[in-house]
Design a protein around this motif. Structure first.
Motif, PDB file in Angstrom:
ATOM      1  N   SER A  14       0.835  -1.185   0.000  1.00 32.02           N
ATOM      2  CA  SER A  14       0.000   0.000   0.000  1.00 32.02           C
ATOM      3  C   SER A  14       0.878   1.245   0.000  1.00 32.02           C
ATOM      4  N   ILE A  15       0.600   2.140  -0.923  1.00 36.35           N
ATOM      5  CA  ILE A  15       1.351   3.386  -1.034  1.00 36.35           C
ATOM      6  C   ILE A  15       0.370   4.536  -0.857  1.00 36.35           C
ATOM      7  N   LEU A  30      -1.379  12.126  -6.462  1.00 35.59           N
ATOM      8  CA  LEU A  30       0.081  12.204  -6.475  1.00 35.59           C
ATOM      9  C   LEU A  30       0.635  11.136  -5.544  1.00 35.59           C
ATOM     10  N   LEU A  31       1.845  10.661  -5.839  1.00 31.03           N
ATOM     11  CA  LEU A  31       2.515   9.745  -4.931  1.00 31.03           C
ATOM     12  C   LEU A  31       3.993  10.026  -4.926  1.00 31.03           C
ATOM     13  N   LYS A  32       4.642   9.573  -3.868  1.00 32.48           N
ATOM     14  CA  LYS A  32       6.079   9.776  -3.696  1.00 32.48           C
ATOM     15  C   LYS A  32       6.831   8.564  -4.226  1.00 32.48           C
ATOM     16  N   ILE A  33       7.920   8.852  -4.930  1.00 30.51           N
ATOM     17  CA  ILE A  33       8.834   7.796  -5.365  1.00 30.51           C
ATOM     18  C   ILE A  33      10.240   8.193  -4.936  1.00 30.51           C
ATOM     19  N   ILE A  94       8.826   2.697  -5.214  1.00 34.39           N
ATOM     20  CA  ILE A  94       7.507   3.221  -4.884  1.00 34.39           C
ATOM     21  C   ILE A  94       7.261   2.705  -3.477  1.00 34.39           C
ATOM     22  N   GLY A  95       7.270   3.601  -2.512  1.00 34.25           N
ATOM     23  CA  GLY A  95       7.282   3.160  -1.125  1.00 34.25           C
ATOM     24  C   GLY A  95       8.587   2.416  -0.899  1.00 34.25           C
ATOM     25  N   LYS A  96       8.515   1.226  -0.327  1.00 36.56           N
ATOM     26  CA  LYS A  96       9.714   0.424  -0.106  1.00 36.56           C
ATOM     27  C   LYS A  96       9.908  -0.620  -1.197  1.00 36.56           C
ATOM     28  N   GLU A 145      -7.338   6.969  -0.140  1.00 33.85           N
ATOM     29  CA  GLU A 145      -6.156   7.677  -0.651  1.00 33.85           C
ATOM     30  C   GLU A 145      -4.921   6.786  -0.608  1.00 33.85           C
ATOM     31  N   ARG A 146      -5.024   5.670  -1.368  1.00 33.74           N
ATOM     32  CA  ARG A 146      -3.896   4.750  -1.436  1.00 33.74           C
ATOM     33  C   ARG A 146      -3.877   4.033  -2.769  1.00 33.74           C
ATOM     34  N   LEU A 147      -2.690   3.576  -3.122  1.00 34.07           N
ATOM     35  CA  LEU A 147      -2.451   2.768  -4.310  1.00 34.07           C
ATOM     36  C   LEU A 147      -1.991   1.410  -3.812  1.00 34.07           C
TER      37      LEU A 147
END
Length: 152
Positions: A14-15, A30-33, A94-96, A145-147
């Protein structure tokens, strides 16, 4: 009696997503990489067939990036004749989760960042597209609010 073949266990990661309001023009997730050890924000774009990064930001981040000229013109982003290149990415998290080596389109995405700045939103490295979303069987949950990405 029929035999069932064992299935390999798949795990979802989950991101977190940040949903931004484009002020009467919709919403963007948006997401953090992490790329080459640095953190970036990207737009999660289900309409993009391929992941694409901004040429200037990519070269500023990784000056040794090897860009391959592309004879294909990119479509979308308000135009159908944007020149593009490609680059092979092997160090993106993407995340860990470390994404397997893949090819990205490299384009001039400065107009997106100009628009984002005008709306008070963070600049983005680019868009995470359908190539990654399909490969990892992505599920986008706007409510939470997750991928979710499925990994082996």
């Amino acid at each position: 009696m029929t035999e069932t073949k064992p299935t390999s266990a798949k795990k979802s990661i989950s991101i977190p997503l940040q949903i931004i309001d484009l002020h009467e023009d919709g919403f963007h997730p948006l997401l953090k990489i992490k790329l080459f050890g640095k953190r970036f924000t990207v737009v999660l774009d289900t309409g993009a067939s391929k992941t694409a990064f901004d040429k200037t930001m990519l070269l500023q981040t990784f000056e040794h990036a090897v860009l391959n000229a592309s004879d294909r013109l990119s479509t979308g982003l308000g135009t159908n004749n944007m020149e593009s290149a490609t680059a092979t990415i092997s160090d993106m998290y993407i995340g860990k989760f470390l994404v397997e080596e893949f090819e990205v389109a490299v384009l001039d995405l400065s107009t997106i960042n100009i628009a984002y700045r005008q709306l008070g939103h963070p600049e983005v490295l680019g868009v995470l597209g359908g190539d990654i979303l399909m490969k990892y069987k992505a599920v986008i949950d706007y409510g939470k609010e997750r991928l979710l990405l499925r990994v082996k």
